[in-house]
Design a protein around this motif. Sequence first.
Motif, PDB file in Angstrom:
ATOM      1  N   UNK A   1       8.493  12.596  -5.366  1.00 10.26           N
ATOM      2  CA  UNK A   1       8.363  11.245  -4.808  1.00 10.26           C
ATOM      3  C   UNK A   1       8.933  10.189  -5.745  1.00 10.26           C
ATOM      4  N   UNK A   2       8.717  10.355  -7.050  1.00 10.86           N
ATOM      5  CA  UNK A   2       9.262   9.385  -7.995  1.00 10.86           C
ATOM      6  C   UNK A   2      10.783   9.497  -8.088  1.00 10.86           C
ATOM      7  N   UNK A   3      11.305  10.709  -8.064  1.00 12.51           N
ATOM      8  CA  UNK A   3      12.764  10.868  -8.095  1.00 12.51           C
ATOM      9  C   UNK A   3      13.401  10.308  -6.828  1.00 12.51           C
ATOM     10  N   UNK A   4      12.716  10.469  -5.720  1.00 13.40           N
ATOM     11  CA  UNK A   4      13.258  10.006  -4.439  1.00 13.40           C
ATOM     12  C   UNK A   4      13.348   8.496  -4.378  1.00 13.40           C
ATOM     13  N   UNK A   5      12.281   7.801  -4.835  1.00 13.46           N
ATOM     14  CA  UNK A   5      12.287   6.349  -4.712  1.00 13.46           C
ATOM     15  C   UNK A   5      11.040   5.717  -5.273  1.00 13.46           C
ATOM     16  N   UNK A   6      10.658   6.133  -6.478  1.00 12.25           N
ATOM     17  CA  UNK A   6       9.533   5.525  -7.189  1.00 12.25           C
ATOM     18  C   UNK A   6       8.232   5.612  -6.380  1.00 12.25           C
ATOM     19  N   UNK A   7       8.057   6.720  -5.689  1.00 16.15           N
ATOM     20  CA  UNK A   7       6.831   6.927  -4.928  1.00 16.15           C
ATOM     21  C   UNK A   7       6.782   6.228  -3.592  1.00 16.15           C
ATOM     22  N   UNK A   8       7.930   5.757  -3.105  1.00 14.64           N
ATOM     23  CA  UNK A   8       7.963   4.981  -1.869  1.00 14.64           C
ATOM     24  C   UNK A   8       7.846   5.884  -0.640  1.00 14.64           C
ATOM     25  N   UNK A   9       7.635   5.244   0.506  1.00 16.21           N
ATOM     26  CA  UNK A   9       7.499   5.925   1.798  1.00 16.21           C
ATOM     27  C   UNK A   9       8.878   6.430   2.236  1.00 16.21           C
TER      28      UNK A   9
ATOM     29  N   UNK B   1       0.843  -1.183   0.000  1.00 18.87           N
ATOM     30  CA  UNK B   1       0.000   0.000   0.000  1.00 18.87           C
ATOM     31  C   UNK B   1       0.880   1.235   0.000  1.00 18.87           C
ATOM     32  N   UNK B   2       0.382   2.296  -0.602  1.00 18.23           N
ATOM     33  CA  UNK B   2       1.068   3.590  -0.603  1.00 18.23           C
ATOM     34  C   UNK B   2       0.133   4.592   0.051  1.00 18.23           C
ATOM     35  N   UNK B   3       0.332   4.913   1.325  1.00 11.62           N
ATOM     36  CA  UNK B   3      -0.577   5.847   2.010  1.00 11.62           C
ATOM     37  C   UNK B   3      -0.520   7.233   1.384  1.00 11.62           C
ATOM     38  N   UNK B   4      -1.652   7.905   1.367  1.00 13.58           N
ATOM     39  CA  UNK B   4      -1.693   9.275   0.862  1.00 13.58           C
ATOM     40  C   UNK B   4      -0.979  10.233   1.807  1.00 13.58           C
TER      41      UNK B   4
END
Length: 351
Positions: A286-294, A198-201
């Motif tokens: 978020x995508x540059x940081x880690x593909x939208x990861x937490x 899951x990817x929390x908002x």
Amino acid sequence: MNAKGASFTHHPDRFSGDWDEISRLAKRADELGIEGFVSASRWRAFGGDNHYSGDVMETFAWAGAIAAITERISIISTFPMALINPAFVAKAEATVDLISGGRAGMNLVCGWFPPEFELFGVEMQEHNDRYGYADKWMEAFDKLWSSDEGFDLKNEYFDLKNAMSQPRPLQSRPVLLNAGGSPRGRQFAAEHAEVAFTIPDDPDPQAVKARVAEYREEARKKFGKEIQIWLSAYVVQKDTTAAAEAYAHDYIVTRGDDVGVADLIEANIPNAKTMPPEKMAEMSYEFKAGYGAYPLVGSASDIAQRMQELSDAGVDGLMLIWLDYENGLEKLAGEVLPRLEEAGLRAPATA
């Protein structure tokens, strides 16, 4: 563990993903008692031809090689279900299962990147229809995996005659992961997978707790089963919080791969061009940081504390990604894992 860098950046510390690095990382993760080694899957690059995002090995051959050099870590092959026939997957996964002594697993992806469908000459269906296809794909795969004799199977998408897969695997079923986030995707994960991402908002632990509870309740009510809930998390660990935040800013903002991320967002988010600029900037970050990861950014103490909060929120596991995997794993091993063991969040590797 993700076996290929997931950060979109031109920073020199970015993980190359070549075999020498992957094999060292796999052996070290195995020694440390890390539970799983998860592959990325990519058949066409973002950001144009020969972009580094396309330098990802085929995941079943990769998994067999990892299996041969490790002893206990689970090896997870990620692949697009819409593009790979279940008869091939049953045999390929059984091969990994036998080489590994029963440590094979799969990360199921329905597929969503149009150039990959074009590469295979397959028409990309609408979102919900792709999950309908995936349900029928699983019906065929489960029969192939479990049947000791030939069978016929006809459904909306497959017409198998005298179907069977050999050699026979060791596990009654490989562990299955899925990251479906839409209502239809969550239903697929709840029905078929043992682990749902899951990817929390909102990164707030209470928001995470609410999202985790939703996933669990869906699996219980609709399918009468318990599933594990994991997060994908990118780790930036430095001696101080300020140093970690500065390093993150450098690789994400100063040296971020804006072209590659723009291509990814355009392909993945249908209404991206109509989004407010601030929302687009947040997504790009978020995508540059880690593909939208937490985000797990800070000192070892910060990261261990955040992991404790996620555990308290009901998260069962974390798929960790770093910009520099080898250095990141060593820092985690030396400074974070002992804290987690002391807090009772994981057993020592020798256990």
